[in-house]
Design a protein around this motif. Structure first.
Motif, PDB file in Angstrom:
ATOM      1  N   VAL A  33       0.854  -1.186   0.000  1.00  0.00           N
ATOM      2  CA  VAL A  33       0.000   0.000   0.000  1.00  0.00           C
ATOM      3  C   VAL A  33       0.891   1.237   0.000  1.00  0.00           C
ATOM      4  O   VAL A  33       1.823   1.327   0.805  1.00  0.00           O
ATOM      5  CB  VAL A  33      -0.946   0.010   1.225  1.00  0.00           C
ATOM      6  CG1 VAL A  33      -1.539   1.393   1.441  1.00  0.00           C
ATOM      7  CG2 VAL A  33      -2.064  -1.009   1.039  1.00  0.00           C
ATOM      8  N   ALA A  34       0.587   2.145  -0.906  1.00  0.00           N
ATOM      9  CA  ALA A  34       1.309   3.422  -0.943  1.00  0.00           C
ATOM     10  C   ALA A  34       0.388   4.514  -0.410  1.00  0.00           C
ATOM     11  O   ALA A  34      -0.802   4.536  -0.729  1.00  0.00           O
ATOM     12  CB  ALA A  34       1.737   3.746  -2.371  1.00  0.00           C
ATOM     13  N   VAL A  35       0.938   5.385   0.424  1.00  0.00           N
ATOM     14  CA  VAL A  35       0.174   6.541   0.897  1.00  0.00           C
ATOM     15  C   VAL A  35       0.953   7.795   0.504  1.00  0.00           C
ATOM     16  O   VAL A  35       2.057   8.033   1.006  1.00  0.00           O
ATOM     17  CB  VAL A  35      -0.044   6.497   2.425  1.00  0.00           C
ATOM     18  CG1 VAL A  35      -0.821   7.731   2.886  1.00  0.00           C
ATOM     19  CG2 VAL A  35      -0.789   5.221   2.824  1.00  0.00           C
ATOM     20  N   ALA A  36       0.380   8.552  -0.429  1.00  0.00           N
ATOM     21  CA  ALA A  36       1.006   9.804  -0.854  1.00  0.00           C
ATOM     22  C   ALA A  36       0.603  10.899   0.115  1.00  0.00           C
ATOM     23  O   ALA A  36      -0.564  10.965   0.524  1.00  0.00           O
ATOM     24  CB  ALA A  36       0.572  10.149  -2.270  1.00  0.00           C
ATOM     25  N   TYR A  37       1.549  11.733   0.510  1.00  0.00           N
ATOM     26  CA  TYR A  37       1.222  12.736   1.529  1.00  0.00           C
ATOM     27  C   TYR A  37       2.104  13.955   1.403  1.00  0.00           C
ATOM     28  O   TYR A  37       3.148  13.929   0.736  1.00  0.00           O
ATOM     29  CB  TYR A  37       1.366  12.129   2.930  1.00  0.00           C
ATOM     30  CG  TYR A  37       2.787  11.815   3.329  1.00  0.00           C
ATOM     31  CD1 TYR A  37       3.439  10.685   2.838  1.00  0.00           C
ATOM     32  CD2 TYR A  37       3.496  12.668   4.183  1.00  0.00           C
ATOM     33  CE1 TYR A  37       4.754  10.397   3.194  1.00  0.00           C
ATOM     34  CE2 TYR A  37       4.807  12.388   4.552  1.00  0.00           C
ATOM     35  CZ  TYR A  37       5.442  11.263   4.056  1.00  0.00           C
ATOM     36  OH  TYR A  37       6.737  10.988   4.397  1.00  0.00           O
ATOM     37  N   ARG A  38       1.667  15.029   2.044  1.00  0.00           N
ATOM     38  CA  ARG A  38       2.465  16.248   2.162  1.00  0.00           C
ATOM     39  C   ARG A  38       2.440  16.686   3.620  1.00  0.00           C
ATOM     40  O   ARG A  38       1.456  16.435   4.327  1.00  0.00           O
ATOM     41  CB  ARG A  38       1.898  17.369   1.280  1.00  0.00           C
ATOM     42  CG  ARG A  38       1.979  17.076  -0.212  1.00  0.00           C
ATOM     43  CD  ARG A  38       3.405  17.025  -0.716  1.00  0.00           C
ATOM     44  NE  ARG A  38       4.063  18.318  -0.581  1.00  0.00           N
ATOM     45  CZ  ARG A  38       5.386  18.475  -0.505  1.00  0.00           C
ATOM     46  NH1 ARG A  38       6.180  17.420  -0.538  1.00  0.00           N
ATOM     47  NH2 ARG A  38       5.905  19.682  -0.392  1.00  0.00           N
ATOM     48  N   CYS A  95      -1.223  15.886   5.403  1.00  0.00           N
ATOM     49  CA  CYS A  95      -2.403  15.519   4.627  1.00  0.00           C
ATOM     50  C   CYS A  95      -2.018  14.406   3.670  1.00  0.00           C
ATOM     51  O   CYS A  95      -1.001  14.486   2.979  1.00  0.00           O
ATOM     52  CB  CYS A  95      -2.975  16.709   3.862  1.00  0.00           C
ATOM     53  SG  CYS A  95      -4.527  16.290   3.005  1.00  0.00           S
ATOM     54  N   ALA A  96      -2.820  13.351   3.666  1.00  0.00           N
ATOM     55  CA  ALA A  96      -2.549  12.199   2.808  1.00  0.00           C
ATOM     56  C   ALA A  96      -3.650  12.061   1.764  1.00  0.00           C
ATOM     57  O   ALA A  96      -4.816  12.283   2.057  1.00  0.00           O
ATOM     58  CB  ALA A  96      -2.489  10.922   3.656  1.00  0.00           C
ATOM     59  N   ARG A 134     -13.406   3.877   6.763  1.00  0.00           N
ATOM     60  CA  ARG A 134     -12.524   3.295   7.783  1.00  0.00           C
ATOM     61  C   ARG A 134     -11.225   2.785   7.164  1.00  0.00           C
ATOM     62  O   ARG A 134     -10.162   2.909   7.771  1.00  0.00           O
ATOM     63  CB  ARG A 134     -13.235   2.166   8.518  1.00  0.00           C
ATOM     64  CG  ARG A 134     -12.322   1.516   9.562  1.00  0.00           C
ATOM     65  CD  ARG A 134     -13.020   0.492  10.392  1.00  0.00           C
ATOM     66  NE  ARG A 134     -13.964   1.131  11.306  1.00  0.00           N
ATOM     67  CZ  ARG A 134     -14.714   0.459  12.169  1.00  0.00           C
ATOM     68  NH1 ARG A 134     -14.652  -0.847  12.213  1.00  0.00           N
ATOM     69  NH2 ARG A 134     -15.531   1.097  12.968  1.00  0.00           N
ATOM     70  N   ASP A 135     -11.305   2.228   5.948  1.00  0.00           N
ATOM     71  CA  ASP A 135     -10.077   1.803   5.258  1.00  0.00           C
ATOM     72  C   ASP A 135      -9.169   3.007   4.996  1.00  0.00           C
ATOM     73  O   ASP A 135      -7.951   2.934   5.172  1.00  0.00           O
ATOM     74  CB  ASP A 135     -10.416   1.117   3.934  1.00  0.00           C
ATOM     75  CG  ASP A 135     -11.124  -0.218   4.126  1.00  0.00           C
ATOM     76  OD1 ASP A 135     -10.867  -0.883   5.147  1.00  0.00           O
ATOM     77  OD2 ASP A 135     -11.936  -0.583   3.249  1.00  0.00           O
ATOM     78  N   MET A 136      -9.774   4.106   4.549  1.00  0.00           N
ATOM     79  CA  MET A 136      -8.979   5.321   4.302  1.00  0.00           C
ATOM     80  C   MET A 136      -8.256   5.749   5.579  1.00  0.00           C
ATOM     81  O   MET A 136      -7.066   6.092   5.569  1.00  0.00           O
ATOM     82  CB  MET A 136      -9.890   6.468   3.842  1.00  0.00           C
ATOM     83  CG  MET A 136     -10.552   6.257   2.491  1.00  0.00           C
ATOM     84  SD  MET A 136     -11.710   7.614   2.167  1.00  0.00           S
ATOM     85  CE  MET A 136     -12.302   7.138   0.540  1.00  0.00           C
ATOM     86  N   VAL A 137      -9.009   5.709   6.682  1.00  0.00           N
ATOM     87  CA  VAL A 137      -8.441   6.116   7.972  1.00  0.00           C
ATOM     88  C   VAL A 137      -7.361   5.130   8.407  1.00  0.00           C
ATOM     89  O   VAL A 137      -6.327   5.523   8.964  1.00  0.00           O
ATOM     90  CB  VAL A 137      -9.577   6.251   9.014  1.00  0.00           C
ATOM     91  CG1 VAL A 137      -9.035   6.334  10.430  1.00  0.00           C
ATOM     92  CG2 VAL A 137     -10.425   7.474   8.693  1.00  0.00           C
ATOM     93  N   GLY A 138      -7.577   3.855   8.118  1.00  0.00           N
ATOM     94  CA  GLY A 138      -6.568   2.845   8.446  1.00  0.00           C
ATOM     95  C   GLY A 138      -5.246   3.125   7.740  1.00  0.00           C
ATOM     96  O   GLY A 138      -4.171   2.990   8.333  1.00  0.00           O
ATOM     97  N   GLN A 140      -4.262   6.067   6.709  1.00  0.00           N
ATOM     98  CA  GLN A 140      -3.692   7.277   7.333  1.00  0.00           C
ATOM     99  C   GLN A 140      -3.010   6.924   8.649  1.00  0.00           C
ATOM    100  O   GLN A 140      -1.965   7.478   8.995  1.00  0.00           O
ATOM    101  CB  GLN A 140      -4.803   8.317   7.564  1.00  0.00           C
ATOM    102  CG  GLN A 140      -5.341   8.922   6.281  1.00  0.00           C
ATOM    103  CD  GLN A 140      -6.690   9.599   6.488  1.00  0.00           C
ATOM    104  OE1 GLN A 140      -7.257   9.585   7.575  1.00  0.00           O
ATOM    105  NE2 GLN A 140      -7.222  10.180   5.420  1.00  0.00           N
ATOM    106  N   LYS A 141      -3.607   5.976   9.384  1.00  0.00           N
ATOM    107  CA  LYS A 141      -3.020   5.575  10.675  1.00  0.00           C
ATOM    108  C   LYS A 141      -1.629   4.957  10.457  1.00  0.00           C
ATOM    109  O   LYS A 141      -0.702   5.221  11.223  1.00  0.00           O
ATOM    110  CB  LYS A 141      -3.946   4.582  11.373  1.00  0.00           C
ATOM    111  CG  LYS A 141      -3.445   4.093  12.736  1.00  0.00           C
ATOM    112  CD  LYS A 141      -3.469   5.213  13.771  1.00  0.00           C
ATOM    113  CE  LYS A 141      -3.367   4.731  15.212  1.00  0.00           C
ATOM    114  NZ  LYS A 141      -2.110   4.081  15.527  1.00  0.00           N
TER     115      LYS A 141
END
Lengths: 384, 222
Positions: A33-38, A95-96, A134-138, A140-141
């Motif tokens: 899983v990739a999480v792009a963020y700034r 922010c992701a 909830r998946d989105m939040v997971g 981010q966690k």
């Protein structure tokens, strides 16, 4: 209207990669899983000044800087920056891009992987599994843990971002000192699902969508995605705002000719539609609107929203806008009443505004003062 | 739910100390004196949050508020206080039993739709209720009605009958009677003048009802 629009170009995004991936609520595991963020501002030594910003349906992680694709200013620069309510001099802001999004996080536009995590040389497209708030939040966690932050000073977001805020507070109460769900609801209403379905139907009806496999032809379902955006955009505004901005004025004409007349409001919506398709992926749009539709925080507590927050020590700031009919004040008040029933510490204001749902993104001094004061109060309490 | 205990709270920033007791309305000072340290307090009709800020800063209270006026509520929230925009008639029902030690309603009882129900809710969600209201039995009010035959206009009752939000005026004796009727124990009461200074009619409800401009009661359930 343009036809046969090519996909928007790939750009590099700052990303965190999680090889172990994550198991989604639907039962499917995706890995990696990739999480792009700034991030903006600096994390303090005590790691106590981090605020997570959750973006809305068509937002992304570029909160307060030029967007790498559109070149436009960040979507929440009205509120994020030095000395602003989300003060980059005081807080460390994260922010992701949401899971299922199209700005670098794992989603329909990214390369599909098999259950063993091997790349398959094609995008996920409509094979991307159904994700939830909830998946989105997971996801981010995982990012917040990766950044070494044990507890967020606050989680802040409007609209779908507000849904994520509520989910954060319900799922990880110990990791959230303060929560600011703005212009949102604890479930997506039938009316809102209905509007989303019109948008999805428009995408499905576009011959260029090709059952979701449009990448094969190097074109995107621009017509359908554009119509989806136009419908959605109407719901983001109020009748007063449309009247104030456009009234019944015609484009380039003083009076009706009954020939090629174009009302200014039509021209505006077409513009909104045609620019949207150059920065957003149709399959992402389908995935994320579904995630919003699935959202119902009380459902797993037999309809008792208060049960989702029982015993919480999180401080809440709930705000709504008087002319918002997509997420009306009544929905925010329902959240407040549930929080009161859970004996939670909650502040609530309804901001008088004629700008509709979009007001949370715009210049609303009263809202900014209230949010800024709430966050500063929370930061004072933890000594951040 | 209380915040971190008073003794481990970080020092307050100057911006947080917006209200000090000496700037507070005198009746609010009297109310503040009735509330012990560390109490859980709900202030209904909290205005810009002066009492909440005082109780939080000076008494380590977990103080929350409800305010009907949006501008005042926003100001209180912007000051970092836990205030919701709402009103006594519609929002109390959503709090659980015994959520607070003290529920405060200052100068508002006479303006709510259902005063008896509001009192009932206050004593359901709080162990104690503190209520202040303007006394319609004050001698000037009585004299004006008798002498002019028209609705009284005084410094306390200063809006014409067709504009006043005070739809349920009562006297101190009326209030004692309601407490008896609904089985509330009057733990403390006093009558004060318009500036909140205690008046010397502590022993006699009848005299207080004649000379007190404001009444202040602390109640509990029997």
């Amino acid at each position: 209207m343009t036809t046969h629009v090519a996909p928007f170009p790939q750009v590099d995004h700052q990303r965190a990669l999680f090889a172990e991936g994550m198991r989604l609520e639907c039962g499917v595991t995706i890995a990696p899983v990739a999480v792009a963020y700034r991030t903006y501002g600096r994390l303090n030594a005590a790691r106590s000044n981090a605020i997570l910003i959750c973006h809305a349906l068509t937002g992304d992680q570029y909160v307060a800087e030029r967007h790498p694709l559109t070149g436009r200013a960040g979507w929440w620069e009205s509120i994020v920056g030095p000395g602003k309510p989300l003060d980059t001099d005081r807080y460390f802001l994260i922010c992701a891009n949401v899971l299922g999004g199209c700005m670098g996080s794992t989603g329909p536009r990214e390369e599909m992987t098999d259950p063993a995590g091997r790349p398959l040389g094609r995008p996920w497209g409509t094979d991307f599994p159904n994700v939830t708030i909830r998946d989105m939040v997971g996801a981010q966690k995982m990012l917040v843990d990766h950044l070494g932050i044990p507890r967020l000073l606050a989680v802040v977001g409007g609209s779908m971002g507000g849904m994520q805020v509520l989910e954060w507070a319900a799922t990880y109460p110990d990791a959230v000192f303060a929560a600011a769900p703005i212009a949102t609801a604890a479930y997506h209403s039938a009316q809102n699902i209905a509007f989303h379905e019109v948008g999805r139907a428009a995408i499905h009806a576009d011959p260029d969508w090709k059952g979701g496999r449009y990448w094969e032809d190097g074109r995107v379902p621009a017509q359908g995605l554009s119509v989806a955006r136009m419908v959605a955009h109407i719901t983001y505004l109020s009748e007063q705002a449309l009247t104030r901005k456009f009234g019944r004025r015609l484009r380039g004409a003083a009076a009706l000719t009954f020939l090629e007349d174009v009302f200014e409001v039509e021209s505006y919506l077409r513009h909104q539609g045609s620019t949207f398709v150059r920065r957003f992926d149709a399959n992402s749009y389908l995935t994320i609107t579904r995630a919003m539709d699935y959202f119902d925080l009380a459902a797993e507590h037999e309809g008792d929203l208060a049960a989702a927050f029982r015993g919480t020590a999180t401080r809440f700031f709930v705000a709504s806008f008087s002319s918002d009919w997509l997420f009306p004040t009544s929905e925010s008040r329902a959240i407040v009443r549930a929080l009161n029933a859970a004996a939670a510490n909650v502040s609530f204001v309804e901001i008088a505004s004629d700008k509709g749902h979009d007001a949370f993104l715009l210049e609303e001094p009263e809202f900014h003062r209230a949010l800024g004061g709430f966050l500063a109060g929370a930061a004072d309490r933890v000594g951040a | 739910m209380p915040d971190s205990p008073a003794d481990v709270r970080p020092p307050l920033r100057s911006s947080e100390i917006r209200y000090v007791a000496k700037n507070m309305r005198l009746d609010l000072r009297l109310i503040a004196e009735m509330i012990p340290r560390g109490a859980r307090v709900l202030d209904i009709g909290c205005g810009d949050g002066a009492l909440l800020a005082h109780l939080t800063a000076e008494k380590g209270a977990d103080a929350r508020g409800i305010e009907i006026d949006m501008a005042a509520a926003t100001q209180a929230v912007a000051a970092g206080l836990a205030v919701i925009q709402g009103d006594a008639d519609h929002d109390l029902a959503f709090y659980p039993d015994g959520a607070f030690d003290y529920v405060v309603l200052s100068r508002t009882l006479q303006a709510v739709e259902k005063p008896r129900e509001v009192l009932r809710q206050m004593l359901r969600i709080g162990r104690h209720a503190i209520v202040s209201f303007p006394n319609f039995g004050h001698w000037i009010v009585r004299w004006q009605l008798l002498a002019t035959g028209r609705m009284p206009m005084t410094s306390t009752w200063h809006r014409p009958w067709h504009e006043t939000p005070n739809i349920h005026p009562c006297t101190i004796r009326d209030f004692f009677e309601l407490c008896a009727l609904d089985g509330y124990v009057v733990e403390e009461w006093l009558a004060v003048d318009e500036h909140g200074l205690k008046a010397p009619w502590r022993r006699s409800p009848r005299l207080a009802n004649l000379f007190g401009e404001q009444a202040l009661f602390q109640l509990r359930r029997r």
